[in-house]
Every structure is written in C-alpha cells, then in structure tokens.
Design a protein around this motif. Structure first.
Motif, PDB file in Angstrom:
ATOM      1  N   GLU A  42       0.811  -1.229   0.000  1.00  0.00           N
ATOM      2  CA  GLU A  42       0.000   0.000   0.000  1.00  0.00           C
ATOM      3  C   GLU A  42       0.844   1.279   0.000  1.00  0.00           C
ATOM      4  O   GLU A  42       0.304   2.376   0.033  1.00  0.00           O
ATOM      5  CB  GLU A  42      -0.945  -0.012   1.213  1.00  0.00           C
ATOM      6  CG  GLU A  42      -1.849  -1.241   1.272  1.00  0.00           C
ATOM      7  CD  GLU A  42      -2.483  -1.584  -0.088  1.00  0.00           C
ATOM      8  OE1 GLU A  42      -2.881  -0.650  -0.825  1.00  0.00           O
ATOM      9  OE2 GLU A  42      -2.573  -2.788  -0.411  1.00  0.00           O
ATOM     10  N   HIS A  43       2.171   1.129  -0.040  1.00  0.00           N
ATOM     11  CA  HIS A  43       3.051   2.300  -0.040  1.00  0.00           C
ATOM     12  C   HIS A  43       2.920   3.045  -1.374  1.00  0.00           C
ATOM     13  O   HIS A  43       2.867   2.411  -2.423  1.00  0.00           O
ATOM     14  CB  HIS A  43       4.495   1.821   0.162  1.00  0.00           C
ATOM     15  CG  HIS A  43       5.454   2.905   0.551  1.00  0.00           C
ATOM     16  ND1 HIS A  43       6.042   3.736  -0.374  1.00  0.00           N
ATOM     17  CD2 HIS A  43       5.917   3.296   1.757  1.00  0.00           C
ATOM     18  CE1 HIS A  43       6.850   4.591   0.255  1.00  0.00           C
ATOM     19  NE2 HIS A  43       6.785   4.349   1.545  1.00  0.00           N
ATOM     20  N   PRO A  44       2.838   4.376  -1.357  1.00  0.00           N
ATOM     21  CA  PRO A  44       2.720   5.107  -2.630  1.00  0.00           C
ATOM     22  C   PRO A  44       4.011   5.058  -3.450  1.00  0.00           C
ATOM     23  O   PRO A  44       5.108   4.970  -2.893  1.00  0.00           O
ATOM     24  CB  PRO A  44       2.418   6.546  -2.192  1.00  0.00           C
ATOM     25  CG  PRO A  44       2.876   6.644  -0.783  1.00  0.00           C
ATOM     26  CD  PRO A  44       2.802   5.265  -0.181  1.00  0.00           C
ATOM     27  N   VAL A  45       3.851   5.114  -4.763  1.00  0.00           N
ATOM     28  CA  VAL A  45       4.992   5.144  -5.685  1.00  0.00           C
ATOM     29  C   VAL A  45       4.911   6.429  -6.505  1.00  0.00           C
ATOM     30  O   VAL A  45       3.994   6.608  -7.299  1.00  0.00           O
ATOM     31  CB  VAL A  45       4.992   3.924  -6.629  1.00  0.00           C
ATOM     32  CG1 VAL A  45       6.109   4.059  -7.674  1.00  0.00           C
ATOM     33  CG2 VAL A  45       5.162   2.630  -5.843  1.00  0.00           C
ATOM     34  N   ASN A  46       5.877   7.312  -6.265  1.00  0.00           N
ATOM     35  CA  ASN A  46       5.982   8.535  -7.058  1.00  0.00           C
ATOM     36  C   ASN A  46       7.204   8.518  -7.964  1.00  0.00           C
ATOM     37  O   ASN A  46       7.243   9.185  -8.986  1.00  0.00           O
ATOM     38  CB  ASN A  46       6.062   9.759  -6.144  1.00  0.00           C
ATOM     39  CG  ASN A  46       4.796   9.944  -5.343  1.00  0.00           C
ATOM     40  OD1 ASN A  46       3.701  10.004  -5.910  1.00  0.00           O
ATOM     41  ND2 ASN A  46       4.927   9.987  -4.026  1.00  0.00           N
ATOM     42  N   ARG A  47       8.216   7.750  -7.557  1.00  0.00           N
ATOM     43  CA  ARG A  47       9.476   7.757  -8.303  1.00  0.00           C
ATOM     44  C   ARG A  47      10.029   6.333  -8.322  1.00  0.00           C
ATOM     45  O   ARG A  47      10.069   5.656  -7.297  1.00  0.00           O
ATOM     46  CB  ARG A  47      10.461   8.703  -7.623  1.00  0.00           C
ATOM     47  CG  ARG A  47      11.677   9.036  -8.447  1.00  0.00           C
ATOM     48  CD  ARG A  47      12.455  10.168  -7.817  1.00  0.00           C
ATOM     49  NE  ARG A  47      11.724  11.431  -7.858  1.00  0.00           N
ATOM     50  CZ  ARG A  47      11.960  12.456  -7.045  1.00  0.00           C
ATOM     51  NH1 ARG A  47      12.899  12.381  -6.124  1.00  0.00           N
ATOM     52  NH2 ARG A  47      11.253  13.567  -7.159  1.00  0.00           N
ATOM     53  N   VAL A  48      10.452   5.917  -9.519  1.00  0.00           N
ATOM     54  CA  VAL A  48      10.967   4.560  -9.725  1.00  0.00           C
ATOM     55  C   VAL A  48      12.389   4.662 -10.257  1.00  0.00           C
ATOM     56  O   VAL A  48      12.687   5.552 -11.064  1.00  0.00           O
ATOM     57  CB  VAL A  48      10.086   3.786 -10.745  1.00  0.00           C
ATOM     58  CG1 VAL A  48      10.618   2.377 -10.971  1.00  0.00           C
ATOM     59  CG2 VAL A  48       8.628   3.753 -10.297  1.00  0.00           C
ATOM     60  N   LEU A  49      13.254   3.779  -9.809  1.00  0.00           N
ATOM     61  CA  LEU A  49      14.615   3.693 -10.367  1.00  0.00           C
ATOM     62  C   LEU A  49      14.782   2.313 -10.998  1.00  0.00           C
ATOM     63  O   LEU A  49      14.549   1.294 -10.345  1.00  0.00           O
ATOM     64  CB  LEU A  49      15.672   3.898  -9.275  1.00  0.00           C
ATOM     65  CG  LEU A  49      17.127   3.814  -9.753  1.00  0.00           C
ATOM     66  CD1 LEU A  49      17.482   4.984 -10.683  1.00  0.00           C
ATOM     67  CD2 LEU A  49      18.101   3.768  -8.574  1.00  0.00           C
ATOM     68  N   CYS A  50      15.189   2.292 -12.267  1.00  0.00           N
ATOM     69  CA  CYS A  50      15.425   1.034 -12.981  1.00  0.00           C
ATOM     70  C   CYS A  50      16.923   0.737 -12.974  1.00  0.00           C
ATOM     71  O   CYS A  50      17.733   1.611 -13.332  1.00  0.00           O
ATOM     72  CB  CYS A  50      14.926   1.130 -14.416  1.00  0.00           C
ATOM     73  SG  CYS A  50      13.160   1.439 -14.543  1.00  0.00           S
ATOM     74  N   ALA A  64       2.514   4.252 -18.641  1.00  0.00           N
ATOM     75  CA  ALA A  64       1.440   3.522 -17.974  1.00  0.00           C
ATOM     76  C   ALA A  64       0.969   4.237 -16.714  1.00  0.00           C
ATOM     77  O   ALA A  64      -0.216   4.172 -16.377  1.00  0.00           O
ATOM     78  CB  ALA A  64       1.914   2.109 -17.637  1.00  0.00           C
ATOM     79  N   PHE A  65       1.859   4.906 -16.018  1.00  0.00           N
ATOM     80  CA  PHE A  65       1.512   5.418 -14.686  1.00  0.00           C
ATOM     81  C   PHE A  65       1.718   6.918 -14.515  1.00  0.00           C
ATOM     82  O   PHE A  65       1.282   7.475 -13.523  1.00  0.00           O
ATOM     83  CB  PHE A  65       2.339   4.684 -13.618  1.00  0.00           C
ATOM     84  CG  PHE A  65       2.018   3.232 -13.520  1.00  0.00           C
ATOM     85  CD1 PHE A  65       0.837   2.817 -12.936  1.00  0.00           C
ATOM     86  CD2 PHE A  65       2.880   2.286 -14.040  1.00  0.00           C
ATOM     87  CE1 PHE A  65       0.526   1.482 -12.855  1.00  0.00           C
ATOM     88  CE2 PHE A  65       2.573   0.940 -13.966  1.00  0.00           C
ATOM     89  CZ  PHE A  65       1.389   0.542 -13.376  1.00  0.00           C
ATOM     90  N   GLY A  66       2.430   7.554 -15.433  1.00  0.00           N
ATOM     91  CA  GLY A  66       2.705   8.969 -15.250  1.00  0.00           C
ATOM     92  C   GLY A  66       3.596   9.256 -14.055  1.00  0.00           C
ATOM     93  O   GLY A  66       3.634  10.379 -13.550  1.00  0.00           O
ATOM     94  N   VAL A  67       4.313   8.224 -13.578  1.00  0.00           N
ATOM     95  CA  VAL A  67       5.230   8.443 -12.457  1.00  0.00           C
ATOM     96  C   VAL A  67       6.597   8.837 -13.000  1.00  0.00           C
ATOM     97  O   VAL A  67       6.887   8.654 -14.187  1.00  0.00           O
ATOM     98  CB  VAL A  67       5.378   7.176 -11.577  1.00  0.00           C
ATOM     99  CG1 VAL A  67       4.096   6.896 -10.818  1.00  0.00           C
ATOM    100  CG2 VAL A  67       5.801   5.983 -12.406  1.00  0.00           C
ATOM    101  N   GLU A  68       7.433   9.383 -12.141  1.00  0.00           N
ATOM    102  CA  GLU A  68       8.787   9.737 -12.538  1.00  0.00           C
ATOM    103  C   GLU A  68       9.634   8.457 -12.526  1.00  0.00           C
ATOM    104  O   GLU A  68       9.645   7.734 -11.524  1.00  0.00           O
ATOM    105  CB  GLU A  68       9.347  10.762 -11.560  1.00  0.00           C
ATOM    106  CG  GLU A  68      10.662  11.356 -12.000  1.00  0.00           C
ATOM    107  CD  GLU A  68      11.183  12.399 -11.010  1.00  0.00           C
ATOM    108  OE1 GLU A  68      12.325  12.818 -11.185  1.00  0.00           O
ATOM    109  OE2 GLU A  68      10.446  12.751 -10.065  1.00  0.00           O
ATOM    110  N   VAL A  69      10.290   8.186 -13.618  1.00  0.00           N
ATOM    111  CA  VAL A  69      11.095   6.970 -13.699  1.00  0.00           C
ATOM    112  C   VAL A  69      12.512   7.335 -14.129  1.00  0.00           C
ATOM    113  O   VAL A  69      12.703   7.979 -15.164  1.00  0.00           O
ATOM    114  CB  VAL A  69      10.513   5.938 -14.697  1.00  0.00           C
ATOM    115  CG1 VAL A  69      11.291   4.626 -14.610  1.00  0.00           C
ATOM    116  CG2 VAL A  69       9.035   5.688 -14.431  1.00  0.00           C
ATOM    117  N   LEU A  70      13.478   6.955 -13.312  1.00  0.00           N
ATOM    118  CA  LEU A  70      14.880   7.230 -13.593  1.00  0.00           C
ATOM    119  C   LEU A  70      15.568   5.922 -13.966  1.00  0.00           C
ATOM    120  O   LEU A  70      15.178   4.853 -13.490  1.00  0.00           O
ATOM    121  CB  LEU A  70      15.563   7.840 -12.372  1.00  0.00           C
ATOM    122  CG  LEU A  70      14.854   9.055 -11.761  1.00  0.00           C
ATOM    123  CD1 LEU A  70      15.485   9.424 -10.426  1.00  0.00           C
ATOM    124  CD2 LEU A  70      14.909  10.226 -12.721  1.00  0.00           C
TER     125      LEU A  70
END
Ligand code: ZN
Length: 276
Positions: A33-41, A248-254
């Motif tokens: 349930e933790h929010p995801v605003n930023r993803v690192l690949c 897909a999500f409009g999140v920030e992805v680095l």
C-alpha cells in the motif's frame, strides 16, 4: 499509484510464469500500500544502486537481476544482501525483479540490445516454449544490419552504441568477415552458441563468453562472436521499461547508469584495437 498497482502492471507485462524454472522474479520486498511517485530502474541491486535509489528518493527499484536466486537462511544485516534488505526496508523502498520473464517478452531485453545496433526484421533466437510461447517471444533476437559491415567495423559500432564499460567489446573470428545478419542475446549467451550457428547469423553478440566454447564454436564454422560487458548488454532494456512505466503510470522513472559490471580495469599492451 501504489506498490501494488505497479507490481500488478509489471506482472501483467512480464508474467512470472514466463521465467525459467530456476529463476526468481517478482516483488522481493516492499509494502503493497506504499505510494509510488518515483521509480529507479537498475540492472543489479547492489550497494551502489541502492545508494542511488535512496539519493534520488525512489519508492521502488525495478531490477533485472534477482537479489536472491538461491535460498538463504538469514538476512542478517552483517551479510552483503541482508544489509541491502535492511537499508531498503528502513527507507521504505520496494524492490521488484523482472529477469528471464523480461528476456523472453516481446519487446524484451534483447530487443533493446538489437535496437542499439539498428537491427531490423527481428525474430527470436530461441523461440519461447511452454507458458511464454507465442507472438515473437523468446530468448535473444536475430536481425539484419542496415548495411553489411566487417566484423571489425561491427565491433567498433557495438562499442559506440552500447554503454561504455572498462571491459569494452572484443570479437572472435576474421576481422574482415562480412556481417549482414546478427544474433544478439542480453546477458550470458554461451548456452545459445549452437542455436546462433543454426540461425543463419554471420555474427553473434552476447556477454560472458569463454575461451574453449568460443574456440570450438569457431572451429566448427559458427558465426563470428562479439563479447560485451554483461551490464552493457542489459542496460539498454532499462530505457524501454522506464518509458513503458512512465506511459502507464505517469510516475517519474529514472534509469541508473551506475556501471555494475564487475570489471573495472582494462589494459592492452599496445593501442591496437585488433590483435593480429
Ligand atoms: Zn543478466
């Protein structure tokens, strides 16, 4: 967005039952349930990329290689991997792995590698079987170069187009050999040497090649071989998965450019690129 919604989408994009039986993929740790605003690949979840995830404030790491492939009886903080688990949980960063299920996907890891070389007309090198079968899925890709190149020129092209590493790119075979059709496989590819030889490819590019398999493959008349750094062969896929996650999500992805290849030094006795 929550960890659960991103994990569900990743699982749909890279179904877990597409992975090899020995592989371990999916969510490694994290609160659903933790929010995801930023993803690192990243290719590898190692201290350097965990440092980066914490520095940039990522909520989720999408990694190619599993942190845990073999069973463990402890994640004590004085173990290498246990320390990473503790750091990630303390910081509230989830960790997800898409490995051989991303290799066989279409598009998958080797599509991104093939695209760096400008290959077209891609087909799987080893078509997927079982749960993953269908729709151009499989391990590795075979495609055509925009124009024929010598093996020496293709080696230079690979070095220019792939992320720079200390290991660089080395090739086996006649440097003047003309290459039109190229097979590629992100990551360790020596298990597909025989498949590459049957594929009609003039050259096969992968990582982690060794002396005896290469010598015997060439002696049997197989395609020329290009050996690239493992990290460099899989890093291109991170751009693809990042673009897909953004859409897909409009999140920030680095995307991590921390070179996690273990080789850090390369020296030649002279500056010749081709050793006669
Ligand atoms: Zn790999």
């Amino acid at each position: 967005m929550t960890v659960r919604s991103v994990v569900d989408a990743l699982d749909a994009r890279f179904p877990r039952n597409w992975a090899e039986s020995w592989d371990r993929v999916g969510l490694v740790l994290g609160e659903f349930e933790h929010p995801v605003n930023r993803v690192l690949c990243v290719v590898d979840c190692v201290p350097e990329t965990v440092d980066q995830a914490l520095d940039v404030g990522a909520d989720l790491i999408v990694a190619h290689h599993p942190l845990f492939l073999k069973a463990v009886s402890s994640i004590a903080p004085d173990t290498f991997k246990g320390a990473l688990v503790h750091r990630l949980i303390r910081a509230g960063v989830a960790l997800y792995t898409a490995h051989t299920n991303a290799d066989v996907a279409n598009p998958g890891v080797s599509d991104a590698l093939a695209a760096r070389l400008g290959l077209t007309g891609l087909r799987p090198l080893a078509p997927a079987e079982g749960a993953a079968a269908g729709e151009g899925r499989g391990l590795g890709r075979v495609g055509e170069l925009p124009e024929p190149l010598t093996l020496a020129a293709l080696t230079r092209l690979a070095a220019e187009r792939l992320p720079a590493t200390a290991a660089g790119v080395r090739a086996a075979g006649d440097p003047e050999r003309i290459v039109r059709t190229v097979a590629v496989c992100g990551g360790a590819g020596d298990s597909f040497l025989a498949v590459a030889a049957r594929s009609g490819a003039d050259a096969y590019l992968c990582a982690d090649l060794r002396h005896h398999p290469v010598s015997e493959h060439l002696a049997a008349g197989g395609p020329a071989l290009l050996d690239v750094a493992h990290w460099a062969s899989e890093r291109p896929w991170l751009d693809d998965v990042a673009a897909w996650l953004r859409d897909a999500f409009g999140v920030e992805v680095l995307v991590s450019d921390v070179d996690t290849d273990p080789w850090t030094v390369h020296a030649n006795r002279d500056d010749l690129e081709i050793r006669p």
